[in-house]
Write an enzyme that holds these catalytic residues in place. Structure first.
Site, PDB file in Angstrom:
ATOM      1  N   TYR A   1      -7.849  15.094   0.011  1.00  0.00           N
ATOM      2  CA  TYR A   1      -6.903  15.850  -0.810  1.00  0.00           C
ATOM      3  C   TYR A   1      -7.663  16.546  -1.943  1.00  0.00           C
ATOM      4  O   TYR A   1      -8.887  16.509  -1.997  1.00  0.00           O
ATOM      5  CB  TYR A   1      -5.788  14.930  -1.305  1.00  0.00           C
ATOM      6  CG  TYR A   1      -4.967  14.356  -0.170  1.00  0.00           C
ATOM      7  CD1 TYR A   1      -4.391  15.183   0.794  1.00  0.00           C
ATOM      8  CD2 TYR A   1      -4.795  12.984  -0.022  1.00  0.00           C
ATOM      9  CE1 TYR A   1      -3.659  14.673   1.850  1.00  0.00           C
ATOM     10  CE2 TYR A   1      -4.063  12.457   1.035  1.00  0.00           C
ATOM     11  CZ  TYR A   1      -3.500  13.309   1.974  1.00  0.00           C
ATOM     12  OH  TYR A   1      -2.785  12.801   3.026  1.00  0.00           O
TER      13      TYR A   1
ATOM     14  N   SER B   1       0.825  -1.208   0.000  1.00  0.00           N
ATOM     15  CA  SER B   1       0.000   0.000   0.000  1.00  0.00           C
ATOM     16  C   SER B   1       0.861   1.261   0.000  1.00  0.00           C
ATOM     17  O   SER B   1       1.984   1.245   0.504  1.00  0.00           O
ATOM     18  CB  SER B   1      -0.881   0.002   1.248  1.00  0.00           C
ATOM     19  OG  SER B   1      -2.213   0.226   0.923  1.00  0.00           O
ATOM     20  N   PRO B   2       0.332   2.372  -0.532  1.00  0.00           N
ATOM     21  CA  PRO B   2       1.054   3.650  -0.417  1.00  0.00           C
ATOM     22  C   PRO B   2       1.239   4.035   1.046  1.00  0.00           C
ATOM     23  O   PRO B   2       0.281   4.008   1.817  1.00  0.00           O
ATOM     24  CB  PRO B   2       0.128   4.645  -1.125  1.00  0.00           C
ATOM     25  CG  PRO B   2      -0.781   3.824  -1.968  1.00  0.00           C
ATOM     26  CD  PRO B   2      -0.932   2.516  -1.271  1.00  0.00           C
TER      27      PRO B   2
ATOM     28  N   ARG C   1      -7.961   5.986  -6.482  1.00  0.00           N
ATOM     29  CA  ARG C   1      -8.262   5.711  -5.078  1.00  0.00           C
ATOM     30  C   ARG C   1      -9.367   6.650  -4.621  1.00  0.00           C
ATOM     31  O   ARG C   1      -9.298   7.860  -4.849  1.00  0.00           O
ATOM     32  CB  ARG C   1      -7.026   5.897  -4.203  1.00  0.00           C
ATOM     33  CG  ARG C   1      -7.240   5.426  -2.768  1.00  0.00           C
ATOM     34  CD  ARG C   1      -5.973   5.454  -1.942  1.00  0.00           C
ATOM     35  NE  ARG C   1      -5.954   4.364  -0.974  1.00  0.00           N
ATOM     36  CZ  ARG C   1      -5.030   4.190  -0.043  1.00  0.00           C
ATOM     37  NH1 ARG C   1      -4.026   5.046   0.056  1.00  0.00           N
ATOM     38  NH2 ARG C   1      -5.087   3.174   0.779  1.00  0.00           N
TER      39      ARG C   1
ATOM     40  N   GLN D   1       1.596   6.569  -7.395  1.00  0.00           N
ATOM     41  CA  GLN D   1       0.372   7.262  -6.998  1.00  0.00           C
ATOM     42  C   GLN D   1       0.635   8.761  -7.077  1.00  0.00           C
ATOM     43  O   GLN D   1       1.549   9.273  -6.429  1.00  0.00           O
ATOM     44  CB  GLN D   1      -0.035   6.886  -5.579  1.00  0.00           C
ATOM     45  CG  GLN D   1      -1.376   7.492  -5.163  1.00  0.00           C
ATOM     46  CD  GLN D   1      -1.667   7.289  -3.684  1.00  0.00           C
ATOM     47  OE1 GLN D   1      -1.093   7.971  -2.839  1.00  0.00           O
ATOM     48  NE2 GLN D   1      -2.553   6.352  -3.371  1.00  0.00           N
TER      49      GLN D   1
ATOM     50  N   GLY E   1      -0.469  -2.202   4.254  1.00  0.00           N
ATOM     51  CA  GLY E   1       0.467  -1.124   4.528  1.00  0.00           C
ATOM     52  C   GLY E   1       1.359  -1.418   5.714  1.00  0.00           C
ATOM     53  O   GLY E   1       2.542  -1.726   5.569  1.00  0.00           O
ATOM     54  N   ARG E   2       0.794  -1.325   6.900  1.00  0.00           N
ATOM     55  CA  ARG E   2       1.600  -1.494   8.120  1.00  0.00           C
ATOM     56  C   ARG E   2       2.328  -2.837   8.191  1.00  0.00           C
ATOM     57  O   ARG E   2       3.469  -2.888   8.651  1.00  0.00           O
ATOM     58  CB  ARG E   2       0.723  -1.265   9.351  1.00  0.00           C
ATOM     59  CG  ARG E   2       0.317   0.204   9.522  1.00  0.00           C
ATOM     60  CD  ARG E   2      -0.729   0.387  10.628  1.00  0.00           C
ATOM     61  NE  ARG E   2      -1.047   1.784  10.845  1.00  0.00           N
ATOM     62  CZ  ARG E   2      -1.921   2.477  10.122  1.00  0.00           C
ATOM     63  NH1 ARG E   2      -2.550   1.885   9.112  1.00  0.00           N
ATOM     64  NH2 ARG E   2      -2.156   3.761  10.378  1.00  0.00           N
TER      65      ARG E   2
END
Length: 763
Positions: free
Chosen positions: A572, A413-414, A620, A491, A714-715
């Site tokens: 965003y 993941s980003p 996304r 991304q 991600g994590r």
């Protein structure tokens, strides 16, 4: 202790038995409004675990119950002309009437007073003359209603219509689910044996289908005859029967989900369906009631006072009940939206049904029925176009988008690093992305890479707006392609009102202490009272930012990226146009969802025109603003996805939230996956699932059930860049490629995994 149990169902009777077993001196009376033989259900399902709990509490009644059980190990699914059977599920059923008779007999044997056809007018009045009142009077509890101001119940009438019937047709080889398509829509049945001669046969459908059939205007007899025609080929000439004399009309009802803020008030306590209901599709209502009865009886004999016992009972049982209610909610919602899944192949449909509650995971299902799971995995690999011929987990199936083929379904993941210098990625990024590409994932996605200096979130964010950025990214991409078989996606995005803020490990989303730059957004809506008010973009701003996205995409192409993703989520810039929380425009770019999507789609179309036709683009989105009706809700996300799909977006990365400080997300494992599931199965668009996914079981369950096409972690990848390779070694999968210099580590990991497997097998 002088006790009144209001309600003579399994909860009230078994509580009385449990108390008498602990102290024969208790004076206990059970009040039941119906006659001894009256019951309005057919069969009751219990698990082996519950049977063991009953045996430990009262061996006599447990043995009597066990003697009358019908056992089955299989679940069968009749769907689109196929019958698919999965084994190892270990259920047992007993007639509700037989269960009540056995409990009544045991209660009388122990000295409990049973009063039938006895209606208690006021629990509060009875409480004055008793030490304890146990309100076990069912889901329509009069006690709960009388003391509603104290219990504060929350009743939710669910969407599907169902009718509880019985039949003399045998379903003694499997708990059977039957799905039938009719001229009015899909109708399904839950069928299971509970004695030698009779099976429960619950018929269910959507309210729309129910209305089209005209069930609302039918008599009970007409309704039963209609159900017999729908399921005739499964009934073997047998009819269907109702014993719901208490229901008017055709006998169909909606399931009422019951939650109570409190379970006790003074010396009155709720138990069973009066306190909380669990949907019949997981068969845990009687289990919860009887295990609650055991718990309360134990607490009353262990604690120094009734008040202390009730407090302990509620604290301990609430978590268990809520856990099962959560599983039941997942299950009932699957059935409420089953038409979402009726395009699935029978194998995938069955897998989705079996894992619907999230209590059964991929590996748990393998323990129950290894052969069936391996067959399903082989089907998944074939559908994915794998030519290996090996049985592999779904996470190791290839995936194709346009001309891009990923070796597996695992995505890094980003994850923002905040380590760039003036937008330029550094050696930190080379090592960060290089390590995760070496770690076995099929796709690595960069952190949000900004299209302009003003579009950065923080001074440490990467960019693609200068030649030095392009050169640095090319170095990273070249390494990934030269040294690994992973693909890499860039991304790209613009921070909008969340820009000019501190690094992530400083104060997240807080303005810079000095050196702030001006920010843009759809409207003049600041991220928070502390953040600066952005400029509402005019046409010139919109053209300039659109062109910046195009220029960034062109740089990404020259740098060699395999794929790009537009960041239209998390508040965003592009997200600020989509959500009504931040889009207050009165021009063609505000108002309706179609208008709010206009600018993000303009940007996408411009980028798509500049990006090579053979390379895919992802978008996304935030599928839920977590603010109720004021923001984007899951149904809006489906509409957003349809617009993206129509515009030519290849895959939707389905995230949620982070669009407002008002958001109140509901966290949990895989908590955002339902949004991906809904989009994928209502639109047919490929999706990526994200959000607290951290176990290989999560990944495989999501993919095998058709809830997403790719799964982003991600994590877990921050903690372990080699997460995918470690998982492959644990599963004995030897097809995932390791970097040659690491073969010694690979071999040791495989030996350790084999040793652990051998030890487990021996044990």
């Amino acid at each position: 202790m002088k006790i009144a149990c209001l309600g003579g169902g399994p909860a009230g009777l078994y509580f009385a038995i449990s108390m008498k077993r602990r102290d024969a001196g208790h004076d206990i009376t059970v009040y039941e409004r119906n006659r001894p033989g009256d019951t309005f259900g057919w069969g009751v399902v219990l698990s082996d675990e519950t049977l063991n709990n009953l045996a430990a509490n009262d061996a006599v009644s447990a043995e009597a119950i066990r003697e009358h059980f019908a056992y089955w190990d299989d679940i069968a699914v009749q769907y689109r002309g196929e019958r698919i059977v999965s084994s190892g599920h270990g259920f047992c059923g007993i007639g509700r009437k037989k269960l009540l008779n056995l409990l009544q007999w045991r209660a009388l044997e122990l000295g409990v007073t049973l009063r039938f056809e006895a209606e208690v007018a006021s629990a509060a009045e009875v409480a004055k003359t008793h030490d304890l009142i146990v309100a076990a009077d069912g889901l329509n509890s009069k006690v709960r209603g009388e003391l509603a101001q104290h219990f504060r119940p929350d009743l939710d009438l669910r969407q599907c219509k169902f009718v509880w019937l019985g039949t003399h047709q045998k379903f003694d080889d499997a708990f059977t689910f039957i799905f039938e398509e009719t001229q009015h829509g899909w109708v399904w049945a839950h069928a299971y044996q509970f004695d030698a001669d009779t099976a429960t046969f619950i018929v269910e459908c959507s309210e729309s289908t129910w209305t089209k059939f005209g069930f609302d205007a039918m008599s009970k007899e007409e309704s039963i005859a209609t159900c017999e025609r729908v399921f005739a080929k499964y009934l073997g000439g047998h009819g269907l029967m109702s014993n719901a004399r208490h229901l008017r009309g055709s006998g169909w009802i909606n399931f009422p989900r019951v939650l109570c803020e409190r379970w006790s008030h003074e010396n009155v306590v709720l138990m069973g369906d009066a306190a909380a209901t669990a949907h019949f599709s997981i068969g845990s209502g009687t289990k919860l009631a009887m295990e609650s009865a055991i718990a309360l009886a134990g607490d009353l004999h262990a604690e120094p006072s009734i008040a202390a016992a009730l407090a302990k009972y509620e604290a301990a049982r609430r978590s268990e009940v809520l856990r099962l209610q959560s599983a039941a909610r997942n299950s009932l919602e699957w059935f409420e939206h089953v038409e979402r899944y009726l395009h699935l192949d029978p194998v995938q449909f069955t897998y989705s049904l079996l894992t619907r509650s999230q209590r059964i995971s991929h590996e748990n299902l393998r323990l129950r029925d290894k052969a069936w799971v391996e067959g399903a995995e082989a089907w998944f690999q074939r559908r994915a176009g794998s030519n290996s011929g090996a049985v592999r987990r779904p996470m190791f199936a290839p995936f194709r988008l346009r001309d891009l083929t990923l070796k597996n379904r695992v995505v890094v993941s980003p994850m923002a690093q905040y380590k760039a210098v003036d937008g330029r990625p550094t050696d930190w990024h080379l090592v960060h992305y290089g390590e995760r590409a070496k770690g076995g994932a099929g796709l690595v996605v960069t952190e949000m890479t900004c299209v302009s200096p003003q579009g950065r979130i923080t001074p440490g964010c990467t960019g693609l707006y200068a030649p030095a950025h392009e050169a640095a990214w090319k170095r990273i991409v070249d390494f990934v392609h030269a040294e690994t078989d992973a693909k890499i996606c860039c991304q790209i995005g613009h921070s909008g009102a969340k820009g000019s803020t501190q690094l992530g490990w400083e104060e997240m989303d807080a303005p810079l202490r000095d050196g702030n730059w001006p920010v843009l957004a759809a409207s003049e809506v600041a991220w928070s009272p502390r953040n600066q008010v952005p400029k509402a973009m005019d046409r010139a701003d919109m053209d300039r930012v659109r062109d910046q996205f195009v220029a960034a995409a062109e740089m990404a192409e020259r740098a060699g990226f395999d794929m790009i993703e537009l960041h239209c989520a998390h508040g965003y810039l592009l997200s600020s146009f989509i959500t009504p929380l931040t889009n207050r425009r009165s021009d063609a770019y505000g108002g309706s969802l179609e208008n709010r999507m206009r600018y993000p789609l303009e940007v996408f179309r411009a980028v798509r025109a500049a990006w090579p036709s053979g390379r895919p683009i992802s978008v996304r989105i935030s599928a839920n603003d977590w603010v109720g009706d004021d923001g984007i809700a899951p149904e809006d996300a489906v509409a957003i996805a349809r617009l993206l799909q129509e515009a030519g977006v290849d895959i939707c990365n389905v995230s949620a939230g982070q669009t407002s400080i008002r958001a109140r997300p509901v966290y949990g494992r895989m908590f955002q996956t339902p949004f991906s599931d809904r989009i994928r199965n209502e639109t047919g668009m490929a999706t990526m699932a994200v959000g607290n996914i951290y176990e290989p079981d999560h990944v495989n369950s999501i993919l095998m059930a058709g809830r997403a096409d790719l799964v982003c972690l991600g994590r877990p990848h921050l903690a372990d860049p080699y997460w995918t390779l470690r998982v492959a070694a644990r599963f004995g999968d030897r097809q995932e490629a390791w970097p040659p210099p690491y073969y010694a580590g690979r071999d040791q990991l495989r030996r350790l995994a084999e040793s652990a497997e051998a030890t487990t097998t021996v044990a």
